[in-house]
Scaffold this motif. Structure first.
Motif, PDB file in Angstrom:
ATOM      1  N   PHE A  10       0.812  -1.218   0.000  1.00  0.00           N
ATOM      2  CA  PHE A  10       0.000   0.000   0.000  1.00  0.00           C
ATOM      3  C   PHE A  10       0.850   1.275   0.000  1.00  0.00           C
ATOM      4  O   PHE A  10       0.332   2.367   0.065  1.00  0.00           O
ATOM      5  N   GLY A  13       0.083   4.229  -2.403  1.00  0.00           N
ATOM      6  CA  GLY A  13      -1.167   4.908  -2.052  1.00  0.00           C
ATOM      7  C   GLY A  13      -1.028   5.716  -0.777  1.00  0.00           C
ATOM      8  O   GLY A  13      -1.599   6.798  -0.648  1.00  0.00           O
ATOM      9  N   VAL A  14      -0.242   5.185   0.168  1.00  0.00           N
ATOM     10  CA  VAL A  14      -0.044   5.881   1.434  1.00  0.00           C
ATOM     11  C   VAL A  14       0.754   7.162   1.214  1.00  0.00           C
ATOM     12  O   VAL A  14       0.392   8.241   1.695  1.00  0.00           O
ATOM     13  N   GLU A  18      -3.537   8.738  -0.522  1.00  0.00           N
ATOM     14  CA  GLU A  18      -4.821   8.207  -0.989  1.00  0.00           C
ATOM     15  C   GLU A  18      -5.374   7.169  -0.022  1.00  0.00           C
ATOM     16  O   GLU A  18      -6.553   6.849  -0.031  1.00  0.00           O
ATOM     17  N   ILE A  19      -4.489   6.591   0.798  1.00  0.00           N
ATOM     18  CA  ILE A  19      -4.904   5.597   1.779  1.00  0.00           C
ATOM     19  C   ILE A  19      -4.454   6.089   3.153  1.00  0.00           C
ATOM     20  O   ILE A  19      -3.288   6.423   3.345  1.00  0.00           O
ATOM     21  N   THR A  20      -5.387   6.152   4.109  1.00  0.00           N
ATOM     22  CA  THR A  20      -5.017   6.608   5.450  1.00  0.00           C
ATOM     23  C   THR A  20      -4.351   5.481   6.225  1.00  0.00           C
ATOM     24  O   THR A  20      -4.419   4.306   5.841  1.00  0.00           O
ATOM     25  N   GLU A  21      -3.731   5.857   7.351  1.00  0.00           N
ATOM     26  CA  GLU A  21      -3.114   4.852   8.215  1.00  0.00           C
ATOM     27  C   GLU A  21      -4.166   3.834   8.648  1.00  0.00           C
ATOM     28  O   GLU A  21      -3.940   2.628   8.621  1.00  0.00           O
ATOM     29  N   GLU A  23      -7.013   2.944   7.186  1.00  0.00           N
ATOM     30  CA  GLU A  23      -7.406   2.060   6.076  1.00  0.00           C
ATOM     31  C   GLU A  23      -6.326   1.020   5.797  1.00  0.00           C
ATOM     32  O   GLU A  23      -6.614  -0.164   5.601  1.00  0.00           O
ATOM     33  N   ALA A  24      -5.072   1.477   5.774  1.00  0.00           N
ATOM     34  CA  ALA A  24      -3.974   0.554   5.456  1.00  0.00           C
ATOM     35  C   ALA A  24      -3.900  -0.563   6.487  1.00  0.00           C
ATOM     36  O   ALA A  24      -3.848  -1.745   6.144  1.00  0.00           O
ATOM     37  N   ARG A  27      -6.837  -3.059   6.458  1.00  0.00           N
ATOM     38  CA  ARG A  27      -6.713  -4.029   5.354  1.00  0.00           C
ATOM     39  C   ARG A  27      -5.656  -5.066   5.664  1.00  0.00           C
ATOM     40  O   ARG A  27      -5.844  -6.258   5.427  1.00  0.00           O
TER      41      ARG A  27
END
Ligand SMILES: [Zn+2]
Length: 279
Positions: A10, A13-14, A18-21, A23-24, A27
């Motif tokens: 990720f 995206g991080v 685009e990807i928050t901590e 969300e990462a 997942r």
């Protein structure tokens, strides 16, 4: 964090925000829980515990291998146990607890923050109902909570384990204060963080993007690299600490056999009563 290799997927995206901590990590944890198979070593590279004498060994699961798997955002070679997923800092913590404390033999009330999957079940077997795990983003933890507002009584725990959590907290002092509050006087904690013994803590609130933090602190979700003033932060929370370097507590043969690195750990003891709530 279970597997840095997963987080690495990720990273783009991080870094691009685009990807928050949250969300990462959600997942990573979800995929880890759905996946029974840990990453496999190359065929013929490993042998089950106790069969063939190999150069390296995982002290946690007993796996012997000629070589471990690469790991981390920088893909360091020969790091991750192909059986239980441990990396250097996990093996340092495990060996320290086994050889320098009574953690493995005496059941206690234990708080474990962001528990490492390679150790969690083993610790639960030892400590039973006294063992409590917390995590901000992992629904599989016993308690999903922010470390800055712990839903526990003062002095509720005999032991706290917190490895590679505090550097993820933007304002770490309330978190350290909470750890001090819920540890009983005379109780002890082992804290591990990115640590440089030769410098003061490096943090800079103006660095406020994942990309900037990756460059400054080596990780998009880290807010600092701790240094030789960390004892003062811990003391503010009633924790007396001692810094232990892996290279000083384990001899070179042990470090080679179990693939340990130059990590440090802070052994803390809770002094006297609880600090005032607003200190
Ligand atoms: Zn292992």
């Amino acid at each position: 964090m279970p597997f840095g290799l997963n987080l690495k997927r990720f990273l783009r995206g991080v870094v691009d925000d685009e990807i928050t901590e949250e969300e990462a990590y959600r997942r990573v944890y979800r995929e880890d829980a759905l996946c029974d198979d840990l990453p496999n070593a190359a065929p013929g590279n490993t042998s089950p515990a106790g069969t063939v004498a190999s150069d390296i060994e995982c002290p946690i699961c007993g796996m012997q291998a000629d070589r471990f798997l690469p790991f981390g955002l920088d893909n360091r070679p020969n790091v991750q146990c192909p059986s239980c997923g441990s990396v250097e800092r996990h093996r340092i913590l495990w060996l320290y607890l086994a050889e320098h404390t009574d953690f493995m033999t005496r059941p206690a009330r234990v708080l474990h923050t962001a528990p490492e999957p390679c150790m969690e079940d083993r610790f639960r077997d030892i400590h039973g109902a006294g063992y409590v795990t917390i995590d901000r983003f992992n629904a599989f933890a016993d308690v999903e909570t922010d470390i800055k507002t712990l839903p526990f009584e003062d002095g509720q725990f005999d032991v706290i384990l917190s490895s590679h959590v505090l550097e993820h907290i933007r304002d770490d002092r309330p978190a350290i204060r909470e750890l001090g509050r819920v540890l009983r006087p005379g109780g002890w904690a082992v804290i591990m963080v990115p640590y440089d013994p030769d410098k003061p803590t490096y943090e800079d609130s103006s660095i406020d993007t994942p990309e900037g933090r990756l460059e400054a602190f080596g990780h998009p979700f880290h807010f600092r690299i701790y240094g030789n003033d960390m004892a003062e932060r811990l003391a503010e929370a009633g924790l007396e600490s001692e810094v232990l370097a892996a290279k000083d507590i384990f001899d070179p043969a042990v470090r080679r056999r179990f693939r340990l690195n130059r990590n440090h750990l802070l052994y803390c003891r809770k002094t006297g009563g609880n600090p005032p709530a607003n200190s």
